[in-house]
Design a protein around this motif. Structure first.
Motif, PDB file in Angstrom:
ATOM      1  N   ALA A  28       4.758 -12.232  12.214  1.00 19.50           N
ATOM      2  CA  ALA A  28       4.746 -10.776  12.069  1.00 19.50           C
ATOM      3  C   ALA A  28       4.490 -10.381  10.611  1.00 19.50           C
ATOM      4  O   ALA A  28       3.707  -9.461  10.339  1.00 19.50           O
ATOM      5  CB  ALA A  28       6.069 -10.188  12.560  1.00 19.50           C
ATOM      6  N   ALA A  29       5.108 -11.086   9.671  1.00 18.36           N
ATOM      7  CA  ALA A  29       4.892 -10.795   8.251  1.00 18.36           C
ATOM      8  C   ALA A  29       3.433 -11.056   7.860  1.00 18.36           C
ATOM      9  O   ALA A  29       2.821 -10.264   7.132  1.00 18.36           O
ATOM     10  CB  ALA A  29       5.832 -11.631   7.388  1.00 18.36           C
ATOM     11  N   ALA A  30       2.859 -12.158   8.358  1.00 17.64           N
ATOM     12  CA  ALA A  30       1.456 -12.463   8.062  1.00 17.64           C
ATOM     13  C   ALA A  30       0.536 -11.398   8.665  1.00 17.64           C
ATOM     14  O   ALA A  30      -0.429 -10.973   8.022  1.00 17.64           O
ATOM     15  CB  ALA A  30       1.086 -13.845   8.595  1.00 17.64           C
ATOM     16  N   ALA A  31       0.821 -10.947   9.873  1.00 20.06           N
ATOM     17  CA  ALA A  31      -0.006  -9.917  10.514  1.00 20.06           C
ATOM     18  C   ALA A  31       0.052  -8.607   9.727  1.00 20.06           C
ATOM     19  O   ALA A  31      -0.978  -7.935   9.555  1.00 20.06           O
ATOM     20  CB  ALA A  31       0.455  -9.697  11.958  1.00 20.06           C
ATOM     21  N   ILE A  32       1.225  -8.256   9.236  1.00 20.00           N
ATOM     22  CA  ILE A  32       1.363  -7.033   8.434  1.00 20.00           C
ATOM     23  C   ILE A  32       0.576  -7.161   7.132  1.00 20.00           C
ATOM     24  O   ILE A  32      -0.137  -6.235   6.729  1.00 20.00           O
ATOM     25  CB  ILE A  32       2.847  -6.723   8.160  1.00 20.00           C
ATOM     26  N   ALA A  33       0.659  -8.322   6.474  1.00 24.50           N
ATOM     27  CA  ALA A  33      -0.064  -8.532   5.216  1.00 24.50           C
ATOM     28  C   ALA A  33      -1.577  -8.463   5.444  1.00 24.50           C
ATOM     29  O   ALA A  33      -2.307  -7.842   4.665  1.00 24.50           O
ATOM     30  CB  ALA A  33       0.320  -9.875   4.599  1.00 24.50           C
ATOM     31  N   ILE A  34      -2.055  -9.076   6.510  1.00 23.69           N
ATOM     32  CA  ILE A  34      -3.487  -9.042   6.813  1.00 23.69           C
ATOM     33  C   ILE A  34      -3.934  -7.616   7.122  1.00 23.69           C
ATOM     34  O   ILE A  34      -4.993  -7.173   6.669  1.00 23.69           O
ATOM     35  CB  ILE A  34      -3.821 -10.012   7.972  1.00 23.69           C
ATOM     36  N   ALA A  35      -3.127  -6.888   7.877  1.00 23.84           N
ATOM     37  CA  ALA A  35      -3.474  -5.496   8.197  1.00 23.84           C
ATOM     38  C   ALA A  35      -3.551  -4.651   6.929  1.00 23.84           C
ATOM     39  O   ALA A  35      -4.475  -3.837   6.772  1.00 23.84           O
ATOM     40  CB  ALA A  35      -2.459  -4.912   9.171  1.00 23.84           C
ATOM     41  N   MET A  36      -2.615  -4.852   6.009  1.00 21.68           N
ATOM     42  CA  MET A  36      -2.631  -4.095   4.751  1.00 21.68           C
ATOM     43  C   MET A  36      -3.873  -4.435   3.935  1.00 21.68           C
ATOM     44  O   MET A  36      -4.494  -3.548   3.338  1.00 21.68           O
ATOM     45  CB  MET A  36      -1.362  -4.378   3.952  1.00 21.68           C
ATOM     46  N   LEU A  37      -4.265  -5.705   3.903  1.00 22.51           N
ATOM     47  CA  LEU A  37      -5.473  -6.109   3.179  1.00 22.51           C
ATOM     48  C   LEU A  37      -6.709  -5.469   3.797  1.00 22.51           C
ATOM     49  O   LEU A  37      -7.566  -4.945   3.077  1.00 22.51           O
ATOM     50  CB  LEU A  37      -5.613  -7.630   3.194  1.00 22.51           C
ATOM     51  N   LEU A  38      -6.805  -5.470   5.110  1.00 22.36           N
ATOM     52  CA  LEU A  38      -7.960  -4.872   5.782  1.00 22.36           C
ATOM     53  C   LEU A  38      -8.048  -3.367   5.536  1.00 22.36           C
ATOM     54  O   LEU A  38      -9.141  -2.827   5.338  1.00 22.36           O
ATOM     55  CB  LEU A  38      -7.926  -5.176   7.276  1.00 22.36           C
ATOM     56  N   VAL A  39      -6.907  -2.699   5.512  1.00 23.33           N
ATOM     57  CA  VAL A  39      -6.898  -1.263   5.213  1.00 23.33           C
ATOM     58  C   VAL A  39      -7.360  -1.029   3.777  1.00 23.33           C
ATOM     59  O   VAL A  39      -8.150  -0.117   3.512  1.00 23.33           O
ATOM     60  CB  VAL A  39      -5.493  -0.659   5.457  1.00 23.33           C
ATOM     61  N   ASP A  40      -6.909  -1.875   2.849  1.00 25.01           N
ATOM     62  CA  ASP A  40      -7.305  -1.746   1.445  1.00 25.01           C
ATOM     63  C   ASP A  40      -8.810  -1.972   1.276  1.00 25.01           C
ATOM     64  O   ASP A  40      -9.490  -1.218   0.577  1.00 25.01           O
ATOM     65  CB  ASP A  40      -6.514  -2.734   0.592  1.00 25.01           C
ATOM     66  N   ILE A  41      -9.345  -2.992   1.932  1.00 24.80           N
ATOM     67  CA  ILE A  41     -10.783  -3.266   1.860  1.00 24.80           C
ATOM     68  C   ILE A  41     -11.564  -2.088   2.429  1.00 24.80           C
ATOM     69  O   ILE A  41     -12.552  -1.636   1.835  1.00 24.80           O
ATOM     70  CB  ILE A  41     -11.128  -4.572   2.599  1.00 24.80           C
ATOM     71  N   ASN A  42     -11.131  -1.581   3.574  1.00 28.05           N
ATOM     72  CA  ASN A  42     -11.814  -0.438   4.189  1.00 28.05           C
ATOM     73  C   ASN A  42     -11.783   0.780   3.261  1.00 28.05           C
ATOM     74  O   ASN A  42     -12.780   1.483   3.122  1.00 28.05           O
ATOM     75  CB  ASN A  42     -11.189  -0.097   5.538  1.00 28.05           C
ATOM     76  N   ASN A  43     -10.650   1.017   2.625  1.00 35.79           N
ATOM     77  CA  ASN A  43     -10.533   2.139   1.689  1.00 35.79           C
ATOM     78  C   ASN A  43     -11.493   1.963   0.514  1.00 35.79           C
ATOM     79  O   ASN A  43     -12.176   2.917   0.116  1.00 35.79           O
ATOM     80  CB  ASN A  43      -9.098   2.273   1.189  1.00 35.79           C
ATOM     81  N   ASP A  44     -11.580   0.749  -0.043  1.00 34.73           N
ATOM     82  CA  ASP A  44     -12.499   0.491  -1.155  1.00 34.73           C
ATOM     83  C   ASP A  44     -13.941   0.772  -0.755  1.00 34.73           C
ATOM     84  O   ASP A  44     -14.725   1.304  -1.541  1.00 34.73           O
ATOM     85  CB  ASP A  44     -12.390  -0.965  -1.626  1.00 34.73           C
ATOM     86  N   ARG A  45     -14.300   0.418   0.458  1.00 28.95           N
ATOM     87  CA  ARG A  45     -15.691   0.558   0.903  1.00 28.95           C
ATOM     88  C   ARG A  45     -16.080   2.005   1.191  1.00 28.95           C
ATOM     89  O   ARG A  45     -17.245   2.274   1.461  1.00 28.95           O
ATOM     90  CB  ARG A  45     -15.937  -0.345   2.112  1.00 28.95           C
ATOM     91  N   GLN A  46     -15.136   2.922   1.097  1.00 26.44           N
ATOM     92  CA  GLN A  46     -15.443   4.340   1.250  1.00 26.44           C
ATOM     93  C   GLN A  46     -16.027   4.919  -0.036  1.00 26.44           C
ATOM     94  O   GLN A  46     -16.590   6.007  -0.039  1.00 26.44           O
ATOM     95  CB  GLN A  46     -14.193   5.141   1.634  1.00 26.44           C
ATOM     96  N   TYR A  47     -15.869   4.199  -1.140  1.00 27.97           N
ATOM     97  CA  TYR A  47     -16.363   4.670  -2.431  1.00 27.97           C
ATOM     98  C   TYR A  47     -17.861   4.430  -2.567  1.00 27.97           C
ATOM     99  O   TYR A  47     -18.431   3.554  -1.934  1.00 27.97           O
ATOM    100  CB  TYR A  47     -15.625   3.966  -3.575  1.00 27.97           C
ATOM    101  N   ARG A  48     -18.477   5.227  -3.431  1.00 28.11           N
ATOM    102  CA  ARG A  48     -19.898   5.118  -3.737  1.00 28.11           C
ATOM    103  C   ARG A  48     -20.061   5.003  -5.252  1.00 28.11           C
ATOM    104  O   ARG A  48     -19.312   5.616  -6.007  1.00 28.11           O
ATOM    105  CB  ARG A  48     -20.664   6.355  -3.249  1.00 28.11           C
ATOM    106  N   VAL A  49     -21.063   4.231  -5.654  1.00 26.07           N
ATOM    107  CA  VAL A  49     -21.399   4.089  -7.070  1.00 26.07           C
ATOM    108  C   VAL A  49     -22.761   4.729  -7.287  1.00 26.07           C
ATOM    109  O   VAL A  49     -23.707   4.441  -6.556  1.00 26.07           O
ATOM    110  CB  VAL A  49     -21.448   2.602  -7.489  1.00 26.07           C
ATOM    111  N   ARG A  50     -22.821   5.596  -8.282  1.00 23.70           N
ATOM    112  CA  ARG A  50     -24.099   6.188  -8.698  1.00 23.70           C
ATOM    113  C   ARG A  50     -24.365   5.709 -10.111  1.00 23.70           C
ATOM    114  O   ARG A  50     -23.622   6.018 -11.043  1.00 23.70           O
ATOM    115  CB  ARG A  50     -24.050   7.714  -8.650  1.00 23.70           C
ATOM    116  N   ILE A  51     -25.416   4.929 -10.257  1.00 23.51           N
ATOM    117  CA  ILE A  51     -25.775   4.380 -11.563  1.00 23.51           C
ATOM    118  C   ILE A  51     -26.536   5.443 -12.348  1.00 23.51           C
ATOM    119  O   ILE A  51     -27.490   6.028 -11.850  1.00 23.51           O
ATOM    120  CB  ILE A  51     -26.606   3.093 -11.396  1.00 23.51           C
TER     121      ILE A  51
END
Length: 119
Positions: A28-51
């Motif tokens: 259960a602890a591992a599943a929670i940690a993996i879920a938190m990582l996936l949410v963090d990755i998804n949140n990061d991918r919402q950003y855009r970079v304009r050079i």
């Protein structure tokens, strides 16, 4: 066997049940940690970079905390480059954005060299 002590089969069953309980808690602890990582990755991918000007693209295998501004540069990006944000990493002395270029190459941009990060 003294009175009140559990028999060997009962002791084995108790040990097995305890092991199953511990494994369930660890899973259960591992599943929670993996879920938190996936949410963090998804949140990061919402950003855009304009050079907005020339930007150094650093090797994706570089040590983020020990890089220098000259070591590990694999390309110079320009406003014509389209990049996709994969991860945003923070440390004591850096903010790095891992990006993927249109041609599939990946690397890091370090804040804040001629680019804007927005959601």
């Amino acid at each position: 066997m003294p009175l009140g002590e559990p028999s060997e089969p009962k002791m084995a069953a108790m040990r097995r049940n305890m092991l199953v309980g511990v494994l369930a808690i660890v899973a259960a602890a591992a599943a929670i940690a993996i879920a938190m990582l996936l949410v963090d990755i998804n949140n990061d991918r919402q950003y855009r970079v304009r050079i907005t000007g020339p930007v150094r693209l650093y090797d994706p295998n570089i040590s983020l905390s020990r890089h220098s501004r000259e070591d590990g540069v694999v390309d110079m990006l320009t406003p014509s480059n389209d990049v996709k944000v994969l991860r945003i990493r923070f440390g004591d002395d850096y903010e790095a954005i891992r990006v993927r270029l249109a041609d599939g190459r990946e690397g890091y941009l370090f804040c804040c060299d001629n680019f804007e990060l927005s959601k």
